[in-house]
Design a protein around this motif. Structure first.
Motif, PDB file in Angstrom:
ATOM      1  N   ARG A  20       0.815  -1.172  -0.040  1.00  0.00           N
ATOM      2  CA  ARG A  20      -0.027   0.017   0.116  1.00  0.00           C
ATOM      3  C   ARG A  20       0.863   1.140   0.049  1.00  0.00           C
ATOM      4  O   ARG A  20       1.905   1.349   0.898  1.00  0.00           O
ATOM      5  N   THR A  21       0.589   2.077  -0.897  1.00  0.00           N
ATOM      6  CA  THR A  21       1.464   3.508  -1.222  1.00  0.00           C
ATOM      7  C   THR A  21       0.468   4.553  -0.959  1.00  0.00           C
ATOM      8  O   THR A  21      -0.578   4.499  -1.248  1.00  0.00           O
ATOM      9  N   THR A  22       1.086   5.575  -0.522  1.00  0.00           N
ATOM     10  CA  THR A  22       0.295   7.065  -0.605  1.00  0.00           C
ATOM     11  C   THR A  22       1.085   8.048  -1.445  1.00  0.00           C
ATOM     12  O   THR A  22       2.305   8.263  -1.379  1.00  0.00           O
ATOM     13  N   ASP A  23       0.199   8.639  -2.178  1.00  0.00           N
ATOM     14  CA  ASP A  23       0.459   9.637  -3.348  1.00  0.00           C
ATOM     15  C   ASP A  23       0.944  10.940  -2.130  1.00  0.00           C
ATOM     16  O   ASP A  23       0.387  11.217  -1.531  1.00  0.00           O
ATOM     17  N   LYS A  24       2.149  11.382  -2.467  1.00  0.00           N
ATOM     18  CA  LYS A  24       2.662  12.478  -1.717  1.00  0.00           C
ATOM     19  C   LYS A  24       1.857  13.933  -1.963  1.00  0.00           C
ATOM     20  O   LYS A  24       1.787  14.727  -1.240  1.00  0.00           O
ATOM     21  N   LYS A  25       1.494  13.834  -3.391  1.00  0.00           N
ATOM     22  CA  LYS A  25       0.863  15.205  -3.582  1.00  0.00           C
ATOM     23  C   LYS A  25      -0.589  14.932  -3.223  1.00  0.00           C
ATOM     24  O   LYS A  25      -1.182  16.138  -2.572  1.00  0.00           O
ATOM     25  N   THR A  26      -1.419  13.825  -3.404  1.00  0.00           N
ATOM     26  CA  THR A  26      -2.977  13.934  -3.071  1.00  0.00           C
ATOM     27  C   THR A  26      -3.345  13.275  -2.042  1.00  0.00           C
ATOM     28  O   THR A  26      -4.307  13.402  -1.718  1.00  0.00           O
ATOM     29  N   GLY A  27      -2.380  12.612  -1.473  1.00  0.00           N
ATOM     30  CA  GLY A  27      -2.615  11.712  -0.079  1.00  0.00           C
ATOM     31  C   GLY A  27      -3.574  10.436  -0.732  1.00  0.00           C
ATOM     32  O   GLY A  27      -3.703   9.729   0.410  1.00  0.00           O
ATOM     33  N   GLU A  28      -3.816  10.196  -1.910  1.00  0.00           N
ATOM     34  CA  GLU A  28      -4.646   9.036  -2.090  1.00  0.00           C
ATOM     35  C   GLU A  28      -3.620   7.805  -1.816  1.00  0.00           C
ATOM     36  O   GLU A  28      -2.506   7.585  -2.285  1.00  0.00           O
TER      37      GLU A  28
END
Length: 488
Positions: A20-28
């Motif tokens: 599971r990864t989190t987009d640093k820009k959108t937080g998604e």
């Protein structure tokens, strides 16, 4: 709650094949495929059989089937097994890595035989078995992976007698004298023998397993065929599935025990290594390091089994004696963080960093340390550039089931360049017999192997590397998986 798709082929492993990864820009948040060779090998089989993968999502947050990629999106069903903080501490850090891991690696550090850890290990193995039962069809084939899940085959056998069950141990199996220290030795063996086929990387591990069973009263047949006899004389075994023997069970079942050396996606690694981008990155790396005459490297998890301290001590001895001139060498040691909450791992890191500091203090300069030490995760593209740039790869594990770094390095040198210094206590040493083998417990042995690799005849060096590449090319990870599953 969504009802999982029933599957004819199920893999059960400690981890799911996605992170599971989190987009640093959108937080998604999103699920991305894990890069491991096991995933690469088994995904086509799972997809073609509408298969399922049962495993831990990688955090102590609760994850449901609905949170995972769908069967339509991923091509497989993913069944999460949730672990809470206490499960992680007692099952994973405790029994799996504070007890079984050091025991199976010949007591490099002392195992802890903690009864509470054992109870948690039983409970979590039952959680995995229960999750597996939710996704398997009545006549499914189930492949259970590694030391964290020894009890799952037996638990599944009790509930689903018609299953075809395989178990593969990815780390060494110790000698009978060591394994018999374990207070729950029979429970571990009975759980493992719920499988129809039990696989190991090496003949040593398979025979240790069989002799342990015999010593504890099991009815065991160890084959003394030509291949086994040849192995005892020091010859290399066949690279595909090789049966070592059989175990006759009280319920009239026969369990087969075999050797199946794991490998890598060798063609993919080789093709990535020869791209212009990788070549350019390798050239830049050497230039940034001052274009040393010899670039040495080690790539490991920061683990006391990997012999990082031993290789650095051997290099230090060569420098102290003047056998190697500091101006001629640079060594890069990549030590990926691992199990940092465990004291033995913290101690190992401290010892390694002391030697790195001492080498650079005694033999480096203001602008040019001899050892470049990296304690972080590197992307695989960076590792490929490092492999490609490296003249001597040092793999000096004190004990290792296989060691895929050695094979990745070979795949990056299909042109015959480079040299591999390899511990004789790795599974890879039974296959990559052209490497410069060493005893990692003896700094003089490592030092001599380094000197041989540096001073070797150019044609001999090419012959060694090309022979190892041919072996790795033919015996890839797909070959490993297929040979096991065909026998199962």
């Amino acid at each position: 709650m969504t009802t999982p798709v029933k599957s004819d082929f199920v893999v059960v492993a400690n981890r799911l094949p996605v992170d599971r990864t989190t987009d640093k820009k959108t937080g998604e948040e999103a699920w991305t495929p894990s890069p491991g060779g096991l995933v690469t090998a088994l995904r086509p089989v799972l997809t073609s059989h509408d298969g399922a993968w049962v495993g831990w999502p990688g955090s102590t947050d609760t994850v449901t089937v609905e949170d995972m990629p769908t069967h339509e999106e991923a091509g497989i069903t993913m069944m999460p097994v949730n672990l809470n903080a206490q499960d992680f501490e007692e099952f994973y850090e405790g029994f799996s890595n504070g007890c079984l891991w050091p025991l199976y690696h010949d007591l490099i550090v002392k195992p802890s035989y903690n009864k509470q850890w054992w109870k948690r290990y039983e409970q979590v193995n039952q959680h995995f078995a229960n999750a597996c039962s939710e996704v398997l069809s009545e006549d499914a084939t189930v492949w259970v992976q590694d030391y964290q899940l020894h009890l799952v085959p037996g638990m599944l056998r009790t509930r689903h007698p018609k299953l075809q069950i395989g178990f593969f141990l990815h780390i060494p199996f110790p000698s009978p004298e060591l394994f018999r220290q374990l207070p729950w030795r029979r429970d571990i063996l009975e759980g493992t023998l719920g499988a129809d086929l039990v696989g190991f990387h090496t003949q040593d591990s398979a025979r240790n397993f069989m002799i342990t069973l015999r010593a504890l009263g099991y009815e065991v047949e160890i084959l003394d065929d030509d291949d086994n006899a040849a192995f005892l004389r020091g010859a290399r075994l066949p690279d595909s599935g090789h049966t070592v023997g059989y175990v006759r069970m009280d319920d009239a079942r026969t369990v087969t025990v075999g050797v199946f050396p794991i490998s890598i996606d060798s063609t993919k690694v080789q093709q990535q290594a020869i791209t212009p981008d990788t070549r350019a990155a390798a050239d830049r790396l050497r230039e940034e390091l001052g274009n040393p005459r010899f670039l040495l490297a080690g790539v490991d998890r920061m683990d006391y089994t990997k012999g990082i301290l031993h290789r650095l001590t051997a290099l230090e001895k060569l420098l102290d004696e003047g056998t190697i001139e500091p101006k001629d060498v640079v060594m890069i040691q990549v030590a990926t963080p691992s199990r940092e909450r465990l004291n033995d791992y913290r101690v190992s890191r401290e010892e390694v960093e002391k030697v790195v500091t001492r080498i650079n203090g005694n033999h480096g300069s203001l602008t040019r340390p001899v050892v470049q030490y990296v304690h972080t995760n590197l992307p695989f593209t960076s590792l490929l550039a490092l492999y490609t740039a490296t003249d001597l790869m040092l793999v000096t594990a004190l004990k290792d089931g296989m060691n895929l770094v050695a094979k990745e390095y070979v795949a990056c040198h299909s042109d015959g360049s480079g040299a591999l210094v390899l511990s004789e206590f790795t599974g890879a040493a039974t296959q990559l017999v052209q490497a410069h083998l060493c005893n990692p417990y003896d700094p003089d042995s490592i030092g001599l192997a380094i000197q041989r690799a540096m001073a070797g005849d150019p044609e001999d060096k090419k012959h060694r590397m090309r022979a190892m590449w041919e072996h790795v090319r033919v015996n890839d990870v797909d070959h490993w998986a297929q040979s096991f599953l065909e026998q199962l």
